[in-house]
Design a protein around this motif. Structure first.
Motif, PDB file in Angstrom:
ATOM      1  N   GLN A 180      63.666 -40.773  55.519  1.00 54.83           N
ATOM      2  CA  GLN A 180      63.403 -40.149  56.818  1.00 54.83           C
ATOM      3  C   GLN A 180      62.181 -40.744  57.516  1.00 54.83           C
ATOM      4  O   GLN A 180      61.889 -40.394  58.656  1.00 54.83           O
ATOM      5  CB  GLN A 180      63.183 -38.642  56.641  1.00 54.83           C
ATOM      6  CG  GLN A 180      64.362 -37.912  56.013  1.00 54.83           C
ATOM      7  CD  GLN A 180      64.089 -36.430  55.873  1.00 54.83           C
ATOM      8  OE1 GLN A 180      63.837 -35.742  56.862  1.00 54.83           O
ATOM      9  NE2 GLN A 180      64.121 -35.926  54.648  1.00 54.83           N
ATOM     10  N   SER A 196      58.253 -40.213  61.560  1.00 51.54           N
ATOM     11  CA  SER A 196      59.604 -40.085  61.018  1.00 51.54           C
ATOM     12  C   SER A 196      60.589 -40.826  61.909  1.00 51.54           C
ATOM     13  O   SER A 196      60.262 -41.258  63.017  1.00 51.54           O
ATOM     14  CB  SER A 196      60.001 -38.610  60.916  1.00 51.54           C
ATOM     15  OG  SER A 196      60.314 -38.096  62.198  1.00 51.54           O
ATOM     16  N   ASN A 198      62.890 -39.508  63.435  1.00 48.90           N
ATOM     17  CA  ASN A 198      63.121 -38.637  64.596  1.00 48.90           C
ATOM     18  C   ASN A 198      61.904 -38.592  65.515  1.00 48.90           C
ATOM     19  O   ASN A 198      61.795 -37.708  66.365  1.00 48.90           O
ATOM     20  CB  ASN A 198      63.461 -37.214  64.139  1.00 48.90           C
ATOM     21  CG  ASN A 198      64.858 -37.113  63.569  1.00 48.90           C
ATOM     22  OD1 ASN A 198      65.725 -37.929  63.892  1.00 48.90           O
ATOM     23  ND2 ASN A 198      65.089 -36.133  62.721  1.00 48.90           N
ATOM     24  N   LEU A 221      60.674 -31.178  57.710  1.00 51.61           N
ATOM     25  CA  LEU A 221      61.491 -32.088  58.517  1.00 51.61           C
ATOM     26  C   LEU A 221      62.931 -31.600  58.625  1.00 51.61           C
ATOM     27  O   LEU A 221      63.556 -31.701  59.686  1.00 51.61           O
ATOM     28  CB  LEU A 221      61.458 -33.494  57.910  1.00 51.61           C
ATOM     29  CG  LEU A 221      60.132 -34.256  58.038  1.00 51.61           C
ATOM     30  CD1 LEU A 221      60.199 -35.575  57.282  1.00 51.61           C
ATOM     31  CD2 LEU A 221      59.786 -34.506  59.504  1.00 51.61           C
ATOM     32  N   VAL A 222      63.464 -31.055  57.532  1.00 49.78           N
ATOM     33  CA  VAL A 222      64.830 -30.515  57.556  1.00 49.78           C
ATOM     34  C   VAL A 222      64.911 -29.333  58.509  1.00 49.78           C
ATOM     35  O   VAL A 222      65.872 -29.191  59.286  1.00 49.78           O
ATOM     36  CB  VAL A 222      65.272 -30.095  56.140  1.00 49.78           C
ATOM     37  CG1 VAL A 222      66.578 -29.301  56.198  1.00 49.78           C
ATOM     38  CG2 VAL A 222      65.440 -31.319  55.253  1.00 49.78           C
ATOM     39  N   GLN A 225      64.886 -30.576  62.043  1.00 48.11           N
ATOM     40  CA  GLN A 225      66.161 -31.217  62.360  1.00 48.11           C
ATOM     41  C   GLN A 225      67.249 -30.181  62.609  1.00 48.11           C
ATOM     42  O   GLN A 225      68.067 -30.332  63.518  1.00 48.11           O
ATOM     43  CB  GLN A 225      66.568 -32.146  61.212  1.00 48.11           C
ATOM     44  CG  GLN A 225      67.773 -33.017  61.520  1.00 48.11           C
ATOM     45  CD  GLN A 225      68.048 -34.024  60.428  1.00 48.11           C
ATOM     46  OE1 GLN A 225      67.375 -34.047  59.405  1.00 48.11           O
ATOM     47  NE2 GLN A 225      69.034 -34.869  60.629  1.00 48.11           N
ATOM     48  N   ASN A 226      67.270 -29.121  61.803  1.00 47.89           N
ATOM     49  CA  ASN A 226      68.261 -28.052  61.987  1.00 47.89           C
ATOM     50  C   ASN A 226      68.088 -27.346  63.326  1.00 47.89           C
ATOM     51  O   ASN A 226      69.046 -26.801  63.888  1.00 47.89           O
ATOM     52  CB  ASN A 226      68.165 -27.039  60.847  1.00 47.89           C
ATOM     53  CG  ASN A 226      68.655 -27.607  59.527  1.00 47.89           C
ATOM     54  OD1 ASN A 226      69.438 -28.561  59.508  1.00 47.89           O
ATOM     55  ND2 ASN A 226      68.195 -27.040  58.421  1.00 47.89           N
ATOM     56  N   ASN A 228      67.135 -28.949  65.957  1.00 50.84           N
ATOM     57  CA  ASN A 228      67.256 -30.017  66.957  1.00 50.84           C
ATOM     58  C   ASN A 228      65.926 -30.325  67.640  1.00 50.84           C
ATOM     59  O   ASN A 228      65.865 -30.590  68.843  1.00 50.84           O
ATOM     60  CB  ASN A 228      68.310 -29.654  68.020  1.00 50.84           C
ATOM     61  CG  ASN A 228      69.708 -29.599  67.443  1.00 50.84           C
ATOM     62  OD1 ASN A 228      70.079 -30.439  66.624  1.00 50.84           O
ATOM     63  ND2 ASN A 228      70.480 -28.599  67.851  1.00 50.84           N
ATOM     64  N   SER A 230      62.786 -32.777  67.931  1.00 54.78           N
ATOM     65  CA  SER A 230      62.270 -34.115  67.652  1.00 54.78           C
ATOM     66  C   SER A 230      60.930 -34.269  68.360  1.00 54.78           C
ATOM     67  O   SER A 230      60.534 -33.419  69.157  1.00 54.78           O
ATOM     68  CB  SER A 230      63.254 -35.191  68.128  1.00 54.78           C
ATOM     69  OG  SER A 230      63.492 -35.064  69.515  1.00 54.78           O
TER      70      SER A 230
END
Length: 247
Positions: A180, A196, A198, A221-222, A225-226, A228, A230
């Motif tokens: 990542q 990262s 993202n 980070l997860v 990301q879940n 959305n 960034s």
């Protein structure tokens, strides 16, 4: 009579030994001169970073040469000149094939310093200089003040940065965060800046809690990301809390 028998027995033994040595010599000459045993094939196994053709080209001196005259030590020495190769095993398969089994060094990061780029493995071994960064987008790019000496060994202007780099990469691998990560900046004196894939910036304190802080990073980070999310900055330079600041 007994002396005569013993003499005959000894003569017979000598004759057998001489015959055996003669046959061995003749057999060796046949093996070393017969065209049947000239190397026609080189089978390469274990390669990923190095192409099969690249290795065969390096071993061109083995082809059409008697398989027994090809010394495995010479073959290993030649292949070990390739910085990607860590270990080599050579096997002869009669009548005309050499099997080359290699273990490669795996590139783990791309070091960058004022336009000078190179790939290294997890032990800090220099692999190769890099001109086109686009060909190595899957590698973590590390901005750090490094140099390559005459022996093609990697050195760091700040030795502490070198030690922290390999420890950080180890932590990223162990915490399943490595894939990542896009960039690491070790040019700063105190904090470590990570970006990262993202485009989220991560600030880490360069201290003994590096392992702990990196272990928290994956779940953060997860979670982003879940949702959305960034960009923004995750500040892990504090001991007990992580602070996210959106851009």
């Amino acid at each position: 009579m007994r002396k005569t028998k013993r003499k005959r027995i000894n003569q017979n033994k000598v004759t057998v030994i001489l015959s055996f040595l003669f046959m061995l010599t003749v057999g060796s000459c046949i093996l070393l001169s017969s065209s049947i045993f000239k190397v026609k094939q080189i089978d390469v196994k274990g390669n990923k970073e190095c192409t099969k053709q690249e290795i065969i080209n390096d071993l061109g001196f083995c082809l059409d040469k008697n398989i027994f005259r090809n010394k495995t030590g010479d073959i290993k020495d030649k292949l070990m000149e390739n910085s990607y190769i860590d270990k080599v095993e050579i096997t002869r398969k009669l009548p005309d094939k050499l099997i080359v089994n290699i273990k490669e060094r795996k590139p783990i990061a791309l070091l960058r310093n004022n336009g000078k780029n190179c790939l290294i493995d997890d032990k800090g071994n220099f692999l190769k200089k890099v001109v086109d960064l686009d060909e190595n987008k899957d590698k973590v790019v590390v901005d750090v003040d490094y140099y390559i000496n005459k022996e093609k060994k990697i050195g760091f202007k700040n030795e502490h940065h070198g030690k922290r780099l390999f420890y950080l990469l180890e932590c990223l691998k162990k915490s399943n965060v490595y894939k990542q990560i896009d960039k690491v900046d070790l040019m700063e004196k105190e904090d470590i800046l990570i970006v990262s894939r993202n485009k989220v910036k991560i600030l880490l304190s360069d201290n003994d809690r590096l392992d702990y802080n990196v272990s928290r990073l994956n779940s953060i980070l997860v979670d982003l990301q879940n949702k959305n999310i960034s960009n923004g900055t995750i500040n892990l330079s504090y001991d007990k809390c992580a602070i996210y600041t959106p851009e």
